[in-house]
Design a protein around this motif. Structure first.
Motif, short mmCIF file in Angstrom:
data_model
loop_
_atom_site.label_atom_id
_atom_site.label_comp_id
_atom_site.label_asym_id
_atom_site.label_seq_id
_atom_site.Cartn_x
_atom_site.Cartn_y
_atom_site.Cartn_z
N GLY A 172 0.80 -1.21 0.00
CA GLY A 172 0.00 0.00 0.00
C GLY A 172 0.83 1.26 0.00
O GLY A 172 0.28 2.37 0.13
N ILE A 173 2.13 1.14 -0.16
CA ILE A 173 3.04 2.29 -0.12
C ILE A 173 3.74 2.49 -1.45
O ILE A 173 3.80 3.59 -1.98
CB ILE A 173 4.08 2.13 1.01
CG1 ILE A 173 3.39 2.14 2.37
CG2 ILE A 173 5.15 3.22 0.93
CD1 ILE A 173 4.30 1.78 3.53
N HIS A 174 4.27 1.40 -2.03
CA HIS A 174 5.02 1.51 -3.28
C HIS A 174 4.63 0.37 -4.20
O HIS A 174 3.95 -0.59 -3.80
CB HIS A 174 6.52 1.49 -3.01
CG HIS A 174 7.11 0.12 -2.85
ND1 HIS A 174 6.74 -0.76 -1.83
CD2 HIS A 174 8.03 -0.54 -3.61
CE1 HIS A 174 7.41 -1.89 -1.97
NE2 HIS A 174 8.20 -1.79 -3.03
N VAL A 175 5.05 0.48 -5.45
CA VAL A 175 4.88 -0.59 -6.43
C VAL A 175 6.27 -0.90 -6.97
O VAL A 175 6.94 -0.02 -7.52
CB VAL A 175 3.94 -0.16 -7.58
CG1 VAL A 175 3.84 -1.28 -8.62
CG2 VAL A 175 2.57 0.20 -7.05
N PRO A 176 6.75 -2.12 -6.81
CA PRO A 176 8.10 -2.45 -7.25
C PRO A 176 8.28 -2.21 -8.75
O PRO A 176 7.43 -2.57 -9.57
CB PRO A 176 8.25 -3.93 -6.91
CG PRO A 176 7.24 -4.18 -5.83
CD PRO A 176 6.09 -3.28 -6.16
N LEU A 177 9.40 -1.62 -9.11
CA LEU A 177 9.69 -1.38 -10.52
C LEU A 177 9.72 -2.68 -11.31
O LEU A 177 9.30 -2.72 -12.47
CB LEU A 177 11.01 -0.64 -10.67
CG LEU A 177 10.99 0.86 -10.31
CD1 LEU A 177 12.41 1.41 -10.29
CD2 LEU A 177 10.13 1.64 -11.30
N GLY A 345 4.75 7.86 19.10
CA GLY A 345 4.33 6.49 18.87
C GLY A 345 3.39 6.27 17.71
O GLY A 345 2.88 5.15 17.52
N TYR A 346 3.15 7.27 16.89
CA TYR A 346 2.27 7.09 15.74
C TYR A 346 2.96 6.27 14.66
O TYR A 346 4.17 6.42 14.42
CB TYR A 346 1.86 8.45 15.16
CG TYR A 346 0.89 9.21 16.04
CD1 TYR A 346 -0.45 8.83 16.10
CD2 TYR A 346 1.31 10.28 16.81
CE1 TYR A 346 -1.35 9.51 16.91
CE2 TYR A 346 0.43 10.97 17.62
CZ TYR A 346 -0.90 10.59 17.67
OH TYR A 346 -1.78 11.25 18.46
N ARG A 347 2.20 5.39 14.00
CA ARG A 347 2.71 4.61 12.88
C ARG A 347 2.63 5.45 11.61
O ARG A 347 1.55 5.94 11.26
CB ARG A 347 1.91 3.32 12.70
CG ARG A 347 2.01 2.34 13.86
CD ARG A 347 1.39 0.99 13.46
NE ARG A 347 0.06 1.14 12.92
CZ ARG A 347 -1.05 1.24 13.67
NH1 ARG A 347 -0.96 1.20 14.98
NH2 ARG A 347 -2.23 1.37 13.09
N LEU A 348 3.73 5.57 10.93
CA LEU A 348 3.78 6.35 9.70
C LEU A 348 3.66 5.44 8.48
O LEU A 348 4.31 4.40 8.41
CB LEU A 348 5.07 7.15 9.63
CG LEU A 348 5.27 8.17 10.76
CD1 LEU A 348 6.60 8.89 10.59
CD2 LEU A 348 4.13 9.16 10.82
N HIS A 349 2.80 5.82 7.57
CA HIS A 349 2.58 5.08 6.33
C HIS A 349 3.50 5.70 5.28
O HIS A 349 3.17 6.69 4.64
CB HIS A 349 1.10 5.23 5.93
CG HIS A 349 0.67 4.36 4.79
ND1 HIS A 349 0.46 3.00 4.91
CD2 HIS A 349 0.41 4.65 3.48
CE1 HIS A 349 0.07 2.51 3.75
NE2 HIS A 349 0.05 3.50 2.86
N GLN A 350 4.68 5.12 5.09
CA GLN A 350 5.69 5.78 4.28
C GLN A 350 6.68 4.78 3.70
O GLN A 350 6.78 3.63 4.15
CB GLN A 350 6.46 6.79 5.13
CG GLN A 350 7.25 6.16 6.26
CD GLN A 350 7.94 7.17 7.15
OE1 GLN A 350 7.73 8.38 7.03
NE2 GLN A 350 8.78 6.72 8.05
N ALA A 351 7.43 5.24 2.71
CA ALA A 351 8.46 4.41 2.10
C ALA A 351 9.56 4.12 3.11
O ALA A 351 9.91 4.96 3.95
CB ALA A 351 9.04 5.14 0.89
N SER A 352 10.13 2.90 3.03
CA SER A 352 11.25 2.55 3.91
C SER A 352 12.51 3.33 3.55
O SER A 352 13.35 3.60 4.41
CB SER A 352 11.53 1.05 3.84
OG SER A 352 11.80 0.66 2.50
#
Length: 413
Positions: A172-177, A345-352
């Motif tokens: 839900g964050i990225h789509v692999p190339l 402590g919030y969970r971030l929805h982000q790229a690694s």
């Protein structure tokens, strides 16, 4: 939760190195790009005197300059009537084409004004479909994280024999190339995808996406609505066939004015030709349908002059401060906001990968995200949400103090 890494930008304020005691404190104590002009900048946007506005990913703040431009349009209408078209309004449209072009390092003659990205996608696909008819290329590749307006258009064409492949995202964050590369094949006519995903803020590698499409003999259309204005883009260097965007969000120009950038090397013509798209429009010759040689052949009728004036105001401010500088400031503001949220402590929805993060900061909220957004609004903090994700989007007119107020308001929920 572990603190998020802060990525330094060359030539910008340097945040603390990973592992230091307080990265946030270091950012706060350092001068951000444009800090020396921040009062002047914020004074252009009246909403900032009343609200903590962190919602530029949905709608850029309205500037006094845009209001003045719009009033100028109305004054001209009162004073000159239709004569304003030939003497002044047509020139303003050309000014806006040039402004959009400057935001992506492109010439004005590569820009067609559009009412929306939907209109741009529609006219582009009509031209591509006609150019590949009979070649066996009847497939369009999208990703599941792209904005729905792009998907809706192509899904509506399946009844006409179009195959639509939507590449899934594993997180839900990225789509692999590599997944996109596997989907784009010899039957693909177009790869249409986003530069920045609207529900994760993840930035895709536009140069590699272009290589993937061109290696397969396909066209590429990049949706830059969530990147143009917050990220520096050089459309020519990327070699993109088509790039679409608009004034609504990070360019602070309001709704109703979008654009299509056409690579000058793309020679296909639209199948829908309008009065503004013909070479000799002011000859008023119904028998002459010779398309213009530049990108304006894709324009779908008379552009909205009043909307162009509003857009010109916001675009002029963004260009005055400079998108590369804006990108540096926005990255530091976004990283500071991530740090503050992570510390609570919030969970971030982000790229690694920090390098793939944009100025969209998303919180995977445990409770009712819509209720959280309403709670913040009641405290004059303006953000938005998509499903369970609360979206913050610091822009060049925001400050570290805005971040502090927003996080404090969220912590009350």
């Amino acid at each position: 939760m572990a603190k998020q890494d802060i990525l330094a930008e060359p030539g910008s304020a340097s945040p603390a190195a990973a592992g230091s005691a307080s990265s946030t404190a270091t950012v706060a104590e350092s001068a951000l790009p444009l800090d020396d002009r921040i009062d002047e900048l914020r004074g252009q946007f009246p909403i900032l005197s009343r609200k903590t506005y962190l919602n530029s990913n949905s709608l850029g703040a309205l500037s006094l300059r845009s209001v003045q431009e719009r009033r100028r349009f109305e004054d001209l209408w009162h004073e000159m009537g239709a004569a304003a078209w030939y003497e002044i309004w047509v020139a303003k449209l050309e000014e806006v084409r040039a402004q959009f072009g400057r935001t992506i390092e492109a010439d004005a003659d590569t820009i067609a004004l559009m009412s929306s990205v939907s209109a741009a996608v529609s006219v582009v696909w009509g031209a591509i479909a006609a150019s590949v008819r009979g070649t066996g290329r009847n497939k369009v590749v999208l990703t599941e994280l792209d904005f729905p307006t792009v998907g809706h258009h192509f899904l509506s064409q399946r009844a006409n024999g179009l195959e639509v492949e939507i590449v899934p995202s594993p997180d839900g964050i990225h789509v692999p190339l590599e997944s996109i590369r596997a989907a784009v094949d010899e039957r693909t006519a177009l790869l249409a995808t986003s530069h920045v995903f609207f529900t994760s803020g993840n930035t895709q590698d536009a140069a590699e996406l272009t290589r993937i499409a061109h290696d397969a003999g396909a066209f590429i259309l990049l949706d830059a609505y969530q990147s143009n204005g917050q990220l520096a883009i050089d459309a020519g260097a990327l070699g993109l066939d088509f790039l679409v965007g608009g004034a609504l969000k990070w360019l602070c120009g309001g709704p109703g004015m979008a654009y299509l950038h056409l690579n000058p090397g793309v020679s296909i013509d639209p199948v829908t030709l309008s009065w503004f798209g013909v070479q000799n429009q002011f000859l008023f010759d119904i028998r002459d349908a010779t398309p213009r040689a530049d990108a304006r052949r894709f324009e779908l009728g008379t552009p909205a002059a009043g909307v162009a004036y509003t857009a010109a105001g916001g675009l002029s401010i963004v260009l005055e401060y400079g998108i590369p500088t804006i990108q540096k400031r926005n990255r530091l503001l976004a990283n500071d906001l991530r740090e503050r949220l992570s510390d609570l402590g919030y969970r971030l929805h982000q790229a690694s990968d920090p390098a793939a993060r944009s100025a969209l900061v998303l919180v995977d909220y445990d409770g009712d995200a819509a209720a959280a957004v309403r709670h913040l609004a009641a405290r004059d903090v303006v953000v938005d949400h998509r499903g369970p994700l609360v979206r913050f989007s610091p822009h060049f007119y925001n400050t570290l103090e805005d971040n502090e107020r927003a996080v404090a308001a969220l912590a009350e929920t």
